[in-house]
Motif scaffolding. Structure first.
Motif, PDB file in Angstrom:
ATOM      1  N   TRP A  12      -5.097  10.693  -0.889  1.00 51.71           N
ATOM      2  CA  TRP A  12      -4.730  11.271   0.416  1.00 51.71           C
ATOM      3  C   TRP A  12      -4.054  12.623   0.215  1.00 51.71           C
ATOM      4  O   TRP A  12      -4.341  13.581   0.918  1.00 51.71           O
ATOM      5  N   LEU A  13      -3.169  12.685  -0.765  1.00 50.09           N
ATOM      6  CA  LEU A  13      -2.469  13.941  -1.037  1.00 50.09           C
ATOM      7  C   LEU A  13      -3.435  15.050  -1.429  1.00 50.09           C
ATOM      8  O   LEU A  13      -3.180  16.226  -1.170  1.00 50.09           O
ATOM      9  N   ASN A  14      -4.572  14.668  -2.033  1.00 46.99           N
ATOM     10  CA  ASN A  14      -5.543  15.660  -2.482  1.00 46.99           C
ATOM     11  C   ASN A  14      -6.760  15.770  -1.563  1.00 46.99           C
ATOM     12  O   ASN A  14      -7.771  16.359  -1.928  1.00 46.99           O
ATOM     13  N   ASN A  15      -6.649  15.196  -0.346  1.00 47.23           N
ATOM     14  CA  ASN A  15      -7.748  15.256   0.638  1.00 47.23           C
ATOM     15  C   ASN A  15      -9.050  14.710   0.069  1.00 47.23           C
ATOM     16  O   ASN A  15     -10.128  15.279   0.264  1.00 47.23           O
ATOM     17  N   GLU A  16      -8.995  13.594  -0.662  1.00 46.31           N
ATOM     18  CA  GLU A  16     -10.177  13.038  -1.301  1.00 46.31           C
ATOM     19  C   GLU A  16     -10.549  11.664  -0.768  1.00 46.31           C
ATOM     20  O   GLU A  16     -11.432  10.995  -1.306  1.00 46.31           O
ATOM     21  N   LEU A  17      -9.892  11.208   0.299  1.00 45.51           N
ATOM     22  CA  LEU A  17     -10.174   9.877   0.839  1.00 45.51           C
ATOM     23  C   LEU A  17     -11.530   9.835   1.536  1.00 45.51           C
ATOM     24  O   LEU A  17     -11.879  10.734   2.289  1.00 45.51           O
ATOM     25  N   THR A  18     -12.284   8.754   1.269  1.00 40.80           N
ATOM     26  CA  THR A  18     -13.496   8.516   2.047  1.00 40.80           C
ATOM     27  C   THR A  18     -13.075   7.896   3.380  1.00 40.80           C
ATOM     28  O   THR A  18     -11.899   7.547   3.582  1.00 40.80           O
ATOM     29  N   ASN A  19     -14.039   7.710   4.290  1.00 37.32           N
ATOM     30  CA  ASN A  19     -13.721   7.103   5.596  1.00 37.32           C
ATOM     31  C   ASN A  19     -13.111   5.707   5.431  1.00 37.32           C
ATOM     32  O   ASN A  19     -12.109   5.373   6.062  1.00 37.32           O
ATOM     33  N   LYS A  20     -13.724   4.890   4.557  1.00 32.80           N
ATOM     34  CA  LYS A  20     -13.228   3.524   4.357  1.00 32.80           C
ATOM     35  C   LYS A  20     -11.843   3.536   3.718  1.00 32.80           C
ATOM     36  O   LYS A  20     -10.972   2.742   4.074  1.00 32.80           O
ATOM     37  N   GLU A  21     -11.646   4.433   2.751  1.00 33.22           N
ATOM     38  CA  GLU A  21     -10.343   4.515   2.082  1.00 33.22           C
ATOM     39  C   GLU A  21      -9.263   4.979   3.048  1.00 33.22           C
ATOM     40  O   GLU A  21      -8.127   4.508   2.979  1.00 33.22           O
ATOM     41  N   PHE A  22      -9.607   5.904   3.954  1.00 35.11           N
ATOM     42  CA  PHE A  22      -8.618   6.365   4.927  1.00 35.11           C
ATOM     43  C   PHE A  22      -8.214   5.233   5.866  1.00 35.11           C
ATOM     44  O   PHE A  22      -7.044   5.116   6.238  1.00 35.11           O
ATOM     45  N   GLU A  23      -9.172   4.380   6.252  1.00 36.20           N
ATOM     46  CA  GLU A  23      -8.842   3.232   7.097  1.00 36.20           C
ATOM     47  C   GLU A  23      -7.885   2.307   6.366  1.00 36.20           C
ATOM     48  O   GLU A  23      -6.956   1.757   6.956  1.00 36.20           O
ATOM     49  N   ALA A  24      -8.101   2.117   5.048  1.00 36.28           N
ATOM     50  CA  ALA A  24      -7.204   1.279   4.248  1.00 36.28           C
ATOM     51  C   ALA A  24      -5.831   1.938   4.115  1.00 36.28           C
ATOM     52  O   ALA A  24      -4.798   1.269   4.171  1.00 36.28           O
ATOM     53  N   PHE A  25      -5.817   3.267   3.954  1.00 40.47           N
ATOM     54  CA  PHE A  25      -4.558   4.005   3.836  1.00 40.47           C
ATOM     55  C   PHE A  25      -3.713   3.857   5.101  1.00 40.47           C
ATOM     56  O   PHE A  25      -2.497   3.698   5.037  1.00 40.47           O
ATOM     57  N   LYS A  26      -4.371   3.880   6.268  1.00 38.76           N
ATOM     58  CA  LYS A  26      -3.637   3.772   7.535  1.00 38.76           C
ATOM     59  C   LYS A  26      -2.967   2.409   7.687  1.00 38.76           C
ATOM     60  O   LYS A  26      -2.030   2.257   8.467  1.00 38.76           O
ATOM     61  N   LYS A  27      -3.446   1.402   6.950  1.00 38.56           N
ATOM     62  CA  LYS A  27      -2.882   0.053   7.060  1.00 38.56           C
ATOM     63  C   LYS A  27      -1.661  -0.147   6.165  1.00 38.56           C
ATOM     64  O   LYS A  27      -0.992  -1.189   6.232  1.00 38.56           O
ATOM     65  N   LEU A  28      -1.364   0.840   5.305  1.00 38.21           N
ATOM     66  CA  LEU A  28      -0.193   0.717   4.439  1.00 38.21           C
ATOM     67  C   LEU A  28       1.089   0.738   5.268  1.00 38.21           C
ATOM     68  O   LEU A  28       1.178   1.445   6.275  1.00 38.21           O
ATOM     69  N   ASP A  29       2.079  -0.009   4.826  1.00 40.95           N
ATOM     70  CA  ASP A  29       3.361  -0.049   5.541  1.00 40.95           C
ATOM     71  C   ASP A  29       4.017   1.325   5.590  1.00 40.95           C
ATOM     72  O   ASP A  29       4.766   1.648   6.516  1.00 40.95           O
ATOM     73  N   THR A  30       3.737   2.147   4.576  1.00 41.93           N
ATOM     74  CA  THR A  30       4.390   3.461   4.472  1.00 41.93           C
ATOM     75  C   THR A  30       3.576   4.584   5.104  1.00 41.93           C
ATOM     76  O   THR A  30       3.945   5.744   4.994  1.00 41.93           O
ATOM     77  N   PHE A  31       2.469   4.251   5.754  1.00 42.89           N
ATOM     78  CA  PHE A  31       1.587   5.283   6.320  1.00 42.89           C
ATOM     79  C   PHE A  31       2.322   6.227   7.256  1.00 42.89           C
ATOM     80  O   PHE A  31       2.226   7.439   7.131  1.00 42.89           O
ATOM     81  N   SER A  32       3.090   5.672   8.207  1.00 41.42           N
ATOM     82  CA  SER A  32       3.770   6.520   9.198  1.00 41.42           C
ATOM     83  C   SER A  32       4.780   7.445   8.532  1.00 41.42           C
ATOM     84  O   SER A  32       4.941   8.602   8.922  1.00 41.42           O
ATOM     85  N   SER A  33       5.460   6.939   7.485  1.00 41.96           N
ATOM     86  CA  SER A  33       6.459   7.763   6.792  1.00 41.96           C
ATOM     87  C   SER A  33       5.795   8.955   6.102  1.00 41.96           C
ATOM     88  O   SER A  33       6.264  10.085   6.186  1.00 41.96           O
ATOM     89  N   TYR A  34       4.681   8.704   5.411  1.00 37.19           N
ATOM     90  CA  TYR A  34       3.992   9.782   4.706  1.00 37.19           C
ATOM     91  C   TYR A  34       3.447  10.823   5.670  1.00 37.19           C
ATOM     92  O   TYR A  34       3.525  12.025   5.411  1.00 37.19           O
TER      93      TYR A  34
END
Length: 302
Positions: A12-34
């Motif tokens: 995510w920091l390097n703008n390399e997330l695929t669509n599926k990976e971004f959906e998984a990233f949004k589900k992390l507990d720390t998503f809103s903080s980042y």
């Protein structure tokens, strides 16, 4: 394969997330903080920051205290250090990607985009593209979500990345549809290389490729540009379910389909600028009726 949380954050920091990976990233507990840190970081310029020296300073402050620190203090200081590192990393990345550009269209809207090399993108409704302007001359690479028609200038390899695969050319005209229910590529001039999974397909002028039910279907077209550029959608042997999803790219409306069989196949077309006309074009061939209730269309079998 399940990706680790640390890998998701790093990509995510390097703008390399695929669509599926971004959906998984949004589900992390720390998503809103980042994301909050990311938004705030856009307004700051990155100062010099030495991670090793900062950690040593924290350790020094701990040792300076005559009373041995307890576990809570260690955890607190470690958390603070981690947040500082993440924040400064985000600032540096954001500052290094200031030329990263994105364009998107709303329902029923289209847009023409001139790329840095004078290539042209006609972006269809409810679609988006993004690319890095900084190294465009060396790496003509963009990401597409939705549908677009490309007129590519000759030059270095031009790559369109989608969730289904990659399309690569040197100079040509082609259309790509990459929606969550459909993938289709049509070459109108020159040639196009399409990679889906580990297979590569070469399309020449007039060739069409569709991914349907995990199968690749190939056909020909006599058109010189996609129908959507003329405000028309043309569909062949397409389920009513997919037809209605296509419809919603051009009309902001929902469908009630509990009384119809949405697996029925449809062949035909509908216009993008006349709701009544478009609905009749779909319902009459399938012997259906419709009623418009505010922003909902109720479909029924005759």
């Amino acid at each position: 394969m399940k990706i680790k949380n640390e890998e998701l954050i790093n990509k995510w920091l390097n703008n390399e997330l695929t669509n599926k990976e971004f959906e998984a990233f949004k589900k992390l507990d720390t998503f809103s903080s980042y994301t909050k840190i990311s938004e705030k970081a856009k307004f700051f310029k990155s100062p010099d920051f030495n991670t090793d020296e900062s950690l040593k300073e924290i350790e020094s402050n701990i040792k300076f205290n005559n009373n041995p620190p307890n576990k809570i203090k260690y955890k607190y200081l470690a958390a603070v250090a981690a947040i500082l590192i993440i924040a400064f990393t985000i600032v540096k990345i954001l500052n290094s990607n200031t030329d990263y550009e994105s364009y998107s269209t709303e329902i029923a809207k289209t847009e023409t985009i001139n790329l840095p090399d004078n290539s042209i993108v006609n972006l269809s409704a409810n679609s988006s593209i993004s690319y890095n302007r900084t190294n465009w001359e060396e790496k003509r690479n963009l990401e597409l979500k939705g549908e677009a028609f490309f007129s590519v200038e000759n030059g270095e390899k031009f790559t369109v990345e989608t969730s289904y695969g990659k399309i690569q050319v040197l100079g040509t005209q082609f259309n790509v549809k990459s929606r969550n229910y459909s993938f289709e590529v049509t070459c109108y001039e020159g040639s196009v290389q399409v990679r889906v999974g580990d297979k590569i397909y070469i399309l020449k002028e007039g060739d069409n490729l569709i991914l349907k039910n995990q199968n690749i279907l190939r056909s020909k077209t006599i058109l010189t540009s996609p129908a959507w550029k003329r405000n028309v959608t043309v569909l062949k042997s397409t389920s009513l379910e997919v037809v209605l999803k296509e419809f919603q790219n051009y009309y902001n409306i929902n469908f009630e389909t509990s009384n119809v069989d949405t697996s029925r196949q449809y062949t035909g077309s509908f216009v993008h600028n006349d709701l009544e006309n478009a609905l009749k074009s779909i319902t009459l061939p399938l012997d259906l009726t419709y009623e418009i209730e505010k922003e909902k269309v109720v479909l029924k079998t005759r």
